[in-house]
Design an enzyme around this catalytic site. Structure first.
Site, PDB file in Angstrom:
ATOM      1  CD  GLN A 249      15.651 -33.425  18.055  1.00 50.53           C
ATOM      2  OE1 GLN A 249      15.440 -32.338  18.606  1.00 50.53           O
ATOM      3  NE2 GLN A 249      16.559 -33.081  16.882  1.00 50.53           N
ATOM      4  CG  ASP A 281      23.783 -31.525  15.134  1.00 53.53           C
ATOM      5  OD1 ASP A 281      23.356 -30.349  14.528  1.00 53.53           O
ATOM      6  OD2 ASP A 281      22.749 -32.113  15.791  1.00 53.53           O
ATOM      7  CD  GLU A 323      25.547 -26.822  15.368  1.00 50.55           C
ATOM      8  OE1 GLU A 323      24.822 -25.805  15.424  1.00 50.55           O
ATOM      9  OE2 GLU A 323      25.286 -27.909  16.098  1.00 50.55           O
ATOM     10  CG  ASP A 393      20.262 -24.252  13.458  1.00 45.57           C
ATOM     11  OD1 ASP A 393      19.208 -24.842  13.251  1.00 45.57           O
ATOM     12  OD2 ASP A 393      21.466 -24.699  13.576  1.00 45.57           O
TER      13      ASP A 393
HETATM   14  C1  GLC Z   1      22.042 -28.147  15.645  1.00 46.57           C
HETATM   15  C2  GLC Z   1      21.308 -28.186  14.229  1.00 46.57           C
HETATM   16  C3  GLC Z   1      19.987 -27.877  14.485  1.00 46.57           C
HETATM   17  C4  GLC Z   1      19.265 -28.671  15.470  1.00 46.57           C
HETATM   18  C5  GLC Z   1      19.973 -29.081  16.563  1.00 46.57           C
HETATM   19  C6  GLC Z   1      19.669 -30.480  17.035  1.00 46.57           C
HETATM   20  O1  GLC Z   1      22.096 -27.155  16.184  1.00 46.57           O
HETATM   21  O2  GLC Z   1      22.007 -27.147  13.566  1.00 46.57           O
HETATM   22  O3  GLC Z   1      19.281 -27.353  13.393  1.00 46.57           O
HETATM   23  O4  GLC Z   1      18.005 -28.308  15.774  1.00 46.57           O
HETATM   24  O5  GLC Z   1      21.295 -29.244  16.396  1.00 46.57           O
HETATM   25  O6  GLC Z   1      20.085 -31.405  16.609  1.00 46.57           O
HETATM   26  C1  GLC Z   2      21.824 -25.837  18.892  1.00 46.96           C
HETATM   27  C2  GLC Z   2      22.759 -24.877  18.033  1.00 46.96           C
HETATM   28  C3  GLC Z   2      22.036 -23.515  18.243  1.00 46.96           C
HETATM   29  C4  GLC Z   2      20.731 -23.530  17.766  1.00 46.96           C
HETATM   30  C5  GLC Z   2      19.948 -24.557  18.502  1.00 46.96           C
HETATM   31  C6  GLC Z   2      18.755 -24.592  17.883  1.00 46.96           C
HETATM   32  O1  GLC Z   2      21.573 -25.332  20.171  1.00 46.96           O
HETATM   33  O2  GLC Z   2      24.079 -25.007  18.563  1.00 46.96           O
HETATM   34  O3  GLC Z   2      22.713 -22.630  17.290  1.00 46.96           O
HETATM   35  O4  GLC Z   2      20.273 -22.294  18.058  1.00 46.96           O
HETATM   36  O5  GLC Z   2      20.676 -25.882  18.467  1.00 46.96           O
HETATM   37  O6  GLC Z   2      18.262 -23.948  16.852  1.00 46.96           O
END
Ligand code: GLC
Ligand code: GLC
Length: 646
Positions: A249, A281, A323, A393
């Protein structure tokens, strides 16, 4: 007054008949009233002396994006604008689901809309459905495209059919905008890897470790176990690239205004699919600066607000969800502050309440819950929460250490206790969860597991322990009773309405094995769902009790998010009490007992609030009149009361 309210006011006449309004003229008015803010934010990020031609490009882009907005969505935009803050209504009930795990694909989901409506769901968050790499892809959060539907979910046509059938039934839809990063297979990333310098500037790429090492001094790690560090060496490109999440990513470089404008096009295209709410996100991570943790930076806020105001000009009916799973006071900032107040995101996840509820379950006490909630500044009136118990998550314990100390506990010991309680390290704990991404360097860890398993249902059923099972069910209902009434949009995580326990099948799948968040991403249990009309049975009981709460919620306009909940602290550290009041003076008093024992609270103050008549209280949840004895109110273990004012 935020810009949305200003547009509503200025278009008052035209909005009487949205279908007949002059759309072009209203668009130009929105552009004119947003332009100076857009300009201010743009130059804040991209200084005028270098980037004035970029700003002109942006001004030329916005009308083009409006021209691409489909006619029927332009009408919906104006209807939404005239309706006001639809997302604050007591009629809202969300559900979050994985399309393929729910019912195979988009068409399968469309066939199940009656199931969702039966429960009262009128708002759906579909987890990512666009193309992604074949191997590990973070559940679709590594995107190969922002709009192209992945074949496994169906086609664009299927999506359009789903959206229009949802809109016909007054249902709203939310999709993700993975704004912080793309996958390493995204066209820009591929061009960058092949040596195209223009696209290398779309990401944070470096020829050697000098700058990455500087960054690493202060950057935390999101996935310390599966993807340690924040940079990945790409052989083809022969460069390092910033990868804060997984190594596949790639973080987008928003210091480049071209990236902002290209992503704005993607956002507008996503909105043109008919999406009502866009989930931004990982938006806390949008701006990076050496020497900082590169989360929640002022530039990230300016950037989000810039996206907000441009999208609002083009598609004023679409709202944004933050988020931001960050510290409590930092979350609130995503509603916007100062000049951008109300002009950032309309909606934010209430991760604070979520984490504190799990804290209260483990400790059976509400001290920390009150301490944190009481010390939070109020959210702005046009903003709303998404209140939730679980999502796809992990659960991060994102509340402040300060308050843990203030109630006399040691913060690191307390956090360790919580991790132990939920991850099967304490024999007496009913919880069957796991630790996610333990970082031995910091001692931090997060928690995974489904609501039902974390609350003891899995253990109760496995050991045929009736009491444990019943308690787990009561806890499931109690927590749902809180998110359904707290103020905001309650979001049920698909499966929780049936008490679905952990799913261990991810251990057999190569692309998922390293990520135990898959424990709580279950395949929907349609057999159990088919049986909910028959009374009795664990799943049916949970479903019907939640459904009952939902139908109560929809009948009480005091539960619309127009007034903040009022917290009361009864003299009992196991109990959580808050009140929702409406304009007309009617109210609901919500009482939850987090203890496994009966508890008693003194009732004279409840009397004073207008909830008692002839020593009797009117509880909507049980439908019973509850009698106070000697002025005391008895609460059963994990009791949930919704008292109606007289
Ligand atoms: C957000 C999503 C999580 C993902 C991360 C990276 O936190 O909820 O599932 O891993 O973003 O995109
Ligand atoms: C992002 C989200 C957090 C999560 C993580 C991966 O950081 O904000 O909630 O723990 O992604 O799961």
């Amino acid at each position: 007054m935020n810009q949305a309210a200003l547009h509503r006011l200025l278009a008052k006449e035209e909005l009487r008949k949205p279908e007949l309004a002059d759309q072009e003229q209203l668009f130009r008015r929105r552009l004119q009233t947003n332009a100076s803010l857009i300009q201010y934010l743009f130059y804040k990020l991209y200084p005028e002396n270098t980037y004035s031609s970029s700003f002109e490009k942006l001004l030329a882009l916005i009308p083009k994006l409006f021209a691409q907005r489909p006619e029927e969505l332009r009408i919906i935009d104006l209807q939404r604008l005239s309706e006001g803050n639809w997302y604050q209504s007591e009629k809202m009930l969300g559900m979050q689901l994985y399309v393929n795990r729910f019912n195979k694909n988009l068409n399968g989901l469309r066939k199940k809309l009656p199931y969702l409506k039966d429960l009262g769901v009128n708002f759906l968050h579909l987890m990512p459905i666009t193309t992604r790499p074949k191997g590990p892809n973070d559940g679709g959060y590594a995107v190969n495209s922002y709009i192209q539907v992945d074949k496994r979910y169906g086609s664009k046509k299927d999506l359009m059919e789903l959206v229009s059938s949802m809109h016909e039934q007054d249902m709203y839809i939310m999709l993700d905008f993975v704004v912080n990063h793309t996958s390493d297979e995204f066209p820009w990333a591929k061009k960058a890897a092949a040596g195209d310098e223009k696209y290398q500037r779309y990401y944070y790429t470096y020829p050697d470790r000098t700058i990455p090492d500087e960054f690493e001094k202060t950057l935390p790690e999101v996935f310390p176990q599966s993807s340690p560090g924040n940079f990945t060496f790409n052989r083809e490109m022969n460069k390092w690239v910033m990868t804060v999440f997984n190594d596949y990513q790639w973080d987008l470089n928003y210091t480049n205004p071209e990236v902002f404008m290209e992503m704005l096009k993607n956002l507008a295209a996503l909105a043109n699919l008919g999406v009502d709410m866009v989930r931004f996100d990982a938006l806390a991570f949008l701006w990076k600066k050496m020497g900082t943790i590169s989360q929640n930076l002022p530039e990230a806020h300016a950037l989000i607000s810039l996206f907000r105001l441009c999208l609002q000009t083009v598609a004023p009916g679409v709202v944004l969800l933050a988020e931001a799973i960050v510290a409590p006071t930092d979350i609130l900032k995503y509603y916007g502050e100062g000049v951008t107040k109300g002009n950032e995101c309309e909606v934010a996840y209430n991760a604070t309440l979520m984490a504190l509820l799990w804290n209260s379950v483990a400790t059976k006490k509400t001290l920390l819950l009150y301490k944190n909630l009481r010390n939070l500044p109020p959210k702005p009136s046009e903003g709303t929460w998404i209140n939730y118990i679980r999502c796809h998550d992990d659960i991060g314990l994102g509340f402040d250490d300060k308050y843990i100390y203030e109630i006399g506990w040691n913060a690191s010991d307390h956090r360790k206790f919580l991790l132990d309680y939920y991850s099967q390290k304490l024999g007496w704990s009913p919880s069957v969860g796991q630790i996610f991404m333990y970082n031995p360097k910091t001692g931090d860890g997060r928690i995974t597991g489904s609501t039902a398993s974390l609350l003891g249902l899995e253990k109760g059923m496995k050991t045929s322990d009736q009491q444990l099972t019943d308690e787990a069910i009561d806890k499931i209902i109690m927590l749902h009773g809180i998110i359904l009434s707290y103020g905001g949009i309650p979001m049920i995580y698909a499966g929780d309405e049936l008490g679905t326990t952990n799913d261990y099948t991810y251990l057999n799948e190569d692309d998922k094995r390293d990520d135990n968040r898959w424990l709580n991403r279950p395949i929907h249990n349609w057999e159990a769902a088919a049986a909910v009309t028959q009374r009795g049975g664990i799943q049916s009981t949970i479903y019907n009790r939640i459904k009952h709460l939902v139908s109560l919620r929809k009948n009480y306009s005091v539960l619309a998010d127009h007034h903040l909940p009022i917290l009361y602290e009864p003299n009992n550290s196991h109990v959580f009490v808050f009140e929702r009041r409406g304009k007309s003076g009617d109210g609901l008093l919500i009482i939850a007992n987090f203890d496994e024992m009966d508890q008693v609270i003194e009732g004279s103050w409840i009397n004073g609030l207008g909830y008692v008549q002839d020593s009797k209280l009117n509880d909507l949840v049980s439908g019973d009149q509850i009698k106070m004895n000697s002025g005391l109110l008895n609460l059963k273990p994990f009791d949930l009361l919704w008292l109606k004012s007289y």
